[in-house]
Design an enzyme around this catalytic site. Sequence first.
Site, PDB file in Angstrom:
ATOM      1  N   TYR A 102       0.830  -1.199   0.000  1.00  0.00           N
ATOM      2  CA  TYR A 102       0.000   0.000   0.000  1.00  0.00           C
ATOM      3  C   TYR A 102       0.867   1.252   0.000  1.00  0.00           C
ATOM      4  CZ  TYR A 102      -4.437  -2.358   0.860  1.00  0.00           C
ATOM      5  OH  TYR A 102      -5.561  -3.135   0.741  1.00  0.00           O
ATOM      6  N   THR A 103       0.417   2.245  -0.737  1.00  0.00           N
ATOM      7  CA  THR A 103       1.053   3.551  -0.669  1.00  0.00           C
ATOM      8  C   THR A 103      -0.011   4.626  -0.804  1.00  0.00           C
ATOM      9  OG1 THR A 103       2.938   4.865  -1.451  1.00  0.00           O
ATOM     10  CG2 THR A 103       1.544   3.851  -3.129  1.00  0.00           C
ATOM     11  N   TYR A 104       0.386   5.836  -0.434  1.00  0.00           N
ATOM     12  CA  TYR A 104      -0.505   6.997  -0.517  1.00  0.00           C
ATOM     13  C   TYR A 104      -0.008   7.932  -1.598  1.00  0.00           C
ATOM     14  CZ  TYR A 104      -2.235  11.681   0.529  1.00  0.00           C
ATOM     15  OH  TYR A 104      -2.787  12.943   0.411  1.00  0.00           O
ATOM     16  N   GLY A 137       6.252   4.075 -11.285  1.00  0.00           N
ATOM     17  CA  GLY A 137       7.545   4.717 -11.073  1.00  0.00           C
ATOM     18  C   GLY A 137       7.802   5.048  -9.622  1.00  0.00           C
ATOM     19  N   CYS A 184       3.815   0.633   2.685  1.00  0.00           N
ATOM     20  CA  CYS A 184       4.717  -0.397   2.184  1.00  0.00           C
ATOM     21  C   CYS A 184       4.910  -1.526   3.183  1.00  0.00           C
ATOM     22  CB  CYS A 184       6.066   0.208   1.773  1.00  0.00           C
ATOM     23  SG  CYS A 184       5.897   1.427   0.459  1.00  0.00           S
TER      24      CYS A 184
END
Length: 227
Positions: free
Chosen positions: A77-79, A166, A184
């Site tokens: 997971y990321t924001y 990216g 993460c």
Amino acid sequence: MSDPAPEWITSPAPVAYDAAVAWMEARANAIANGTAREAIWLLEHPPLYTAGTSAKPEDLTDPDRFPVHATRRGGQYTYHGPGQRVAYVLLDLNTRGKDVRAFVQKLESWVIATLAEFNVTGEIRPGRVGVWVPRPEKPPLPDGTPREDKIAAIGVRLRKWVSFHGLSINVEPDLSHFDGIVPCGISDQGVTSLVDLGLPVTLEDVDDALKRSFEAHFPPLTETHVR
């Protein structure tokens, strides 16, 4: 294509995530087919969470806070949100070397070189993709481990050996927005930004630094390599 240099594209307004993915997929296909140049796309997204191919459901701790997008990039997971510079990297690894690990390491080195322009020491850690900043001014963890904060995330996908997705660098996002996930999958370290570190840096400053440091890590293709 006749021009060996990637096209740099900057979007002035936040771009919807699904629209960005659709554009990247079309451009990656065109690059693979030899009908478009490589590209670096600099943008922001509205506040959202993305779930990579390794995301664990328990790491989404506040699922109703922002839209959640499942994505087939690597990682967890990321924001993404305003104040964060996202750089989507569409490069042809058919001509740059079919080595995913080396490609990710080059992305990390590019971020580290960019941060160095602001006198920020970015570091990588075994087993943790992304770039970290040591925080010796903070108390250590209970086990004595020094504190570190993540300042940049990296997650890529390949199609016909053309990269897309990216990296993202935290310039001045609302850091509380990261609270809805375990970024993460790492729960015992924090998240920071250039402004959080006390630096009056803008997105435009980071864009300029990214462009200046790019070619040292991703040299232009020669004419013989351009398809």
